[in-house]
Design a protein around this motif. Structure first.
Motif, short mmCIF file in Angstrom:
data_model
loop_
_atom_site.label_atom_id
_atom_site.label_comp_id
_atom_site.label_asym_id
_atom_site.label_seq_id
_atom_site.Cartn_x
_atom_site.Cartn_y
_atom_site.Cartn_z
N GLY A 2 9.96 -8.10 -7.21
CA GLY A 2 9.75 -6.96 -6.31
C GLY A 2 8.41 -7.00 -5.62
O GLY A 2 7.42 -7.48 -6.18
N ARG A 3 8.41 -6.50 -4.37
CA ARG A 3 7.16 -6.34 -3.62
C ARG A 3 6.96 -4.85 -3.35
O ARG A 3 7.86 -4.18 -2.83
CB ARG A 3 7.22 -7.09 -2.30
N HIS A 4 5.78 -4.35 -3.69
CA HIS A 4 5.48 -2.94 -3.49
C HIS A 4 5.03 -2.70 -2.04
O HIS A 4 4.40 -3.56 -1.42
CB HIS A 4 4.35 -2.49 -4.43
N ARG A 5 5.39 -1.52 -1.53
CA ARG A 5 4.87 -1.09 -0.22
C ARG A 5 4.64 0.41 -0.27
O ARG A 5 5.33 1.14 -0.99
CB ARG A 5 5.82 -1.45 0.91
N THR A 6 3.65 0.83 0.45
CA THR A 6 3.29 2.24 0.48
C THR A 6 4.01 2.94 1.63
O THR A 6 3.97 2.47 2.79
CB THR A 6 1.77 2.41 0.63
N VAL A 7 4.66 4.05 1.33
CA VAL A 7 5.44 4.80 2.32
C VAL A 7 4.85 6.21 2.45
O VAL A 7 4.51 6.85 1.45
CB VAL A 7 6.92 4.89 1.91
N THR A 8 4.71 6.68 3.72
CA THR A 8 4.22 8.04 3.97
C THR A 8 5.39 8.90 4.43
O THR A 8 6.11 8.55 5.37
CB THR A 8 3.13 8.04 5.05
N ASP A 9 5.62 10.03 3.73
CA ASP A 9 6.76 10.89 4.09
C ASP A 9 6.36 11.84 5.23
O ASP A 9 5.22 11.80 5.73
CB ASP A 9 7.28 11.65 2.88
N LYS A 10 7.28 12.70 5.60
CA LYS A 10 7.05 13.59 6.74
C LYS A 10 5.97 14.62 6.48
O LYS A 10 5.41 15.21 7.41
CB LYS A 10 8.34 14.31 7.12
N ASP A 11 5.66 14.87 5.20
CA ASP A 11 4.59 15.82 4.87
C ASP A 11 3.23 15.15 4.77
O ASP A 11 2.23 15.78 4.42
CB ASP A 11 4.92 16.51 3.54
N GLY A 12 3.19 13.85 5.05
CA GLY A 12 1.92 13.14 5.01
C GLY A 12 1.55 12.61 3.63
O GLY A 12 0.46 12.06 3.45
N LYS A 13 2.42 12.79 2.63
CA LYS A 13 2.15 12.29 1.28
C LYS A 13 2.62 10.84 1.16
O LYS A 13 3.64 10.46 1.74
CB LYS A 13 2.84 13.16 0.25
N THR A 14 1.88 10.06 0.41
CA THR A 14 2.22 8.65 0.23
C THR A 14 2.79 8.40 -1.16
O THR A 14 2.43 9.07 -2.13
CB THR A 14 0.98 7.76 0.43
N HIS A 15 3.68 7.44 -1.21
CA HIS A 15 4.21 7.00 -2.50
C HIS A 15 4.59 5.52 -2.37
O HIS A 15 4.65 4.96 -1.27
CB HIS A 15 5.42 7.84 -2.92
N THR A 16 4.83 4.89 -3.51
CA THR A 16 5.11 3.45 -3.53
C THR A 16 6.61 3.20 -3.71
O THR A 16 7.25 3.80 -4.57
CB THR A 16 4.34 2.75 -4.68
N GLU A 17 7.14 2.32 -2.87
CA GLU A 17 8.52 1.86 -3.02
C GLU A 17 8.52 0.35 -3.24
O GLU A 17 7.58 -0.34 -2.82
CB GLU A 17 9.35 2.22 -1.78
N THR A 18 9.54 -0.14 -3.91
CA THR A 18 9.63 -1.56 -4.23
C THR A 18 10.88 -2.17 -3.62
O THR A 18 11.98 -1.64 -3.80
CB THR A 18 9.64 -1.78 -5.76
#
Length: 367
Positions: A183-199
């Protein structure tokens, strides 16, 4: 001793003459000089070096051709040794290779093999003396932060006992076919401006080869294995072809973990090693962050082994009516063992750790 044990007793010859030619006392191997030395008159003699180069060090043995593979039970069989110095008869466990006569103190070096056991083909001789072992112990216990100061000051090791313990080493050419997901991790920003990690996950497969050299397995069940691991590694390249002269003056023991069980243990440990190596390979080749569902099968080819006798100093010390045992590597001086723990020091360490964590959390939240 039971009648059955007496009936099973075997008379055993000595492998070489351990008598000093000058004063007739017992000579013994001296780690400081690498020679046989008489502790009474100071007589010294060198141990003969083989003329053939291949006989100077322990040779790799073909695993598949080994005839005796089973374990050997400590204490079941006995043997009778007749002392050449005083003619006293002593009963030993059949696994013992060397000891001293309890009547006159002369060194008893017995034949290294029985009909149903393999003979050692190499020995790593003592390089650290008992005095040096004591110095290494003092450094070791002074460096233990959780040990009470009073114990560090008062701890004096009892007399050191030098012992050669049996080990197997295994060589193997491994070939492994594997499949896994990475897996490769990437950082995603949602519509509220919060970031989380997806793989993002991908599948992979491949082939991995590695030559395993001198994988070490203890061949004794008599001693604390965790403690023995603490004094590793040994310098296995600095071995010599087995000669009884090297074990003169020391206790020494035959294997109780047989060649087959030793190999089974080695295969399990090699499997864990290969798991880590293949995971690292997948991460590096694919610039991956994580690896999961790794499956692989391994072929072992050209398996060879050595049966080595490795040097260990055994001792103990007493603190507040409790005995603490420890070992010292007879080659390197590395120490492993038990030591008293101060509850106060542990409490202080926990409090300091909690304070550091709290400070980090405070500054992080402030940011």
């Amino acid at each position: 001793m039971s009648m059955q044990e007496v009936e099973n007793a075997k008379q055993v010859k000595l492998d070489f003459d351990a008598e000093c030619p000058s004063c007739s006392a017992s000579i013994e191997f001296n780690p400081a000089t690498g020679k046989l030395t008489c502790p009474y008159c100071g007589f010294e003699t060198a141990i003969a070096t083989p003329e053939q180069e291949e006989e100077k060090v322990a040779q790799e043995m073909d695993f598949l051709k080994a005839e005796e593979r089973g374990n050997f039970n400590w204490g079941v069989e006995k043997k009778t040794v007749i002392c050449k110095a005083c003619a006293a008869e002593t009963i030993y466990d059949v696994l013992q290779v060397a000891d001293s006569c309890p009547y006159c103190g002369s060194n008893q070096v017995m034949e290294a093999t029985a009909d149903n056991t393999l003979a050692p083909n190499g020995v790593c001789a003592f390089e650290v003396t008992d005095k040096q072992a004591g110095e290494h112990f003092q450094k070791w216990i002074k460096g233990r932060w959780f040990t009470p100061k009073a114990a560090k000051i008062s701890a004096k090791p009892d007399a050191f006992k030098g012992v050669y313990l049996p080990y197997w080493t295994f060589d193997s050419k491994t070939s492994s076919r594997y499949s896994a997901r990475y897996g490769r991790h990437r950082t995603v920003t949602d519509k509220d401006g919060k970031t989380h990690t997806e793989t993002d996950w991908y599948s992979t497969s491949g082939f991995y080869q590695e030559f395993i050299d001198d994988h070490l397995v203890s061949a004794t069940t008599r001693y604390d294995r965790d403690m023995m691991r603490k004094i590793e590694p040994f310098n296995l390249l600095n071995n010599k072809a087995y000669k009884p002269e090297y074990v003169a003056g020391f206790l020494s023991e035959r294997y109780s973990v047989g060649l087959q069980d030793g190999w089974n243990q080695a295969k399990s440990e090699i499997h864990d090693h290969l798991h880590a190596q293949i995971s690292s390979k997948i991460r590096w080749e694919n610039n991956a962050d994580v690896v999961s569902n790794l499956r692989f099968s391994t072929n072992h080819d050209d398996i060879t082994y050595k049966y080595l006798m490795l040097p260990i100093w055994l001792s103990s010390f007493r603190y507040k009516e409790k005995v603490y045992r420890f070992m010292v590597n007879g080659q390197t001086g590395r120490v492993g063992g038990d030591a008293p723990i101060s509850p106060l020091r542990v409490t202080i360490a926990v409090i300091i750790s909690l304070m550091v964590i709290a400070m980090i959390w405070y500054f992080f939240m402030s940011e």
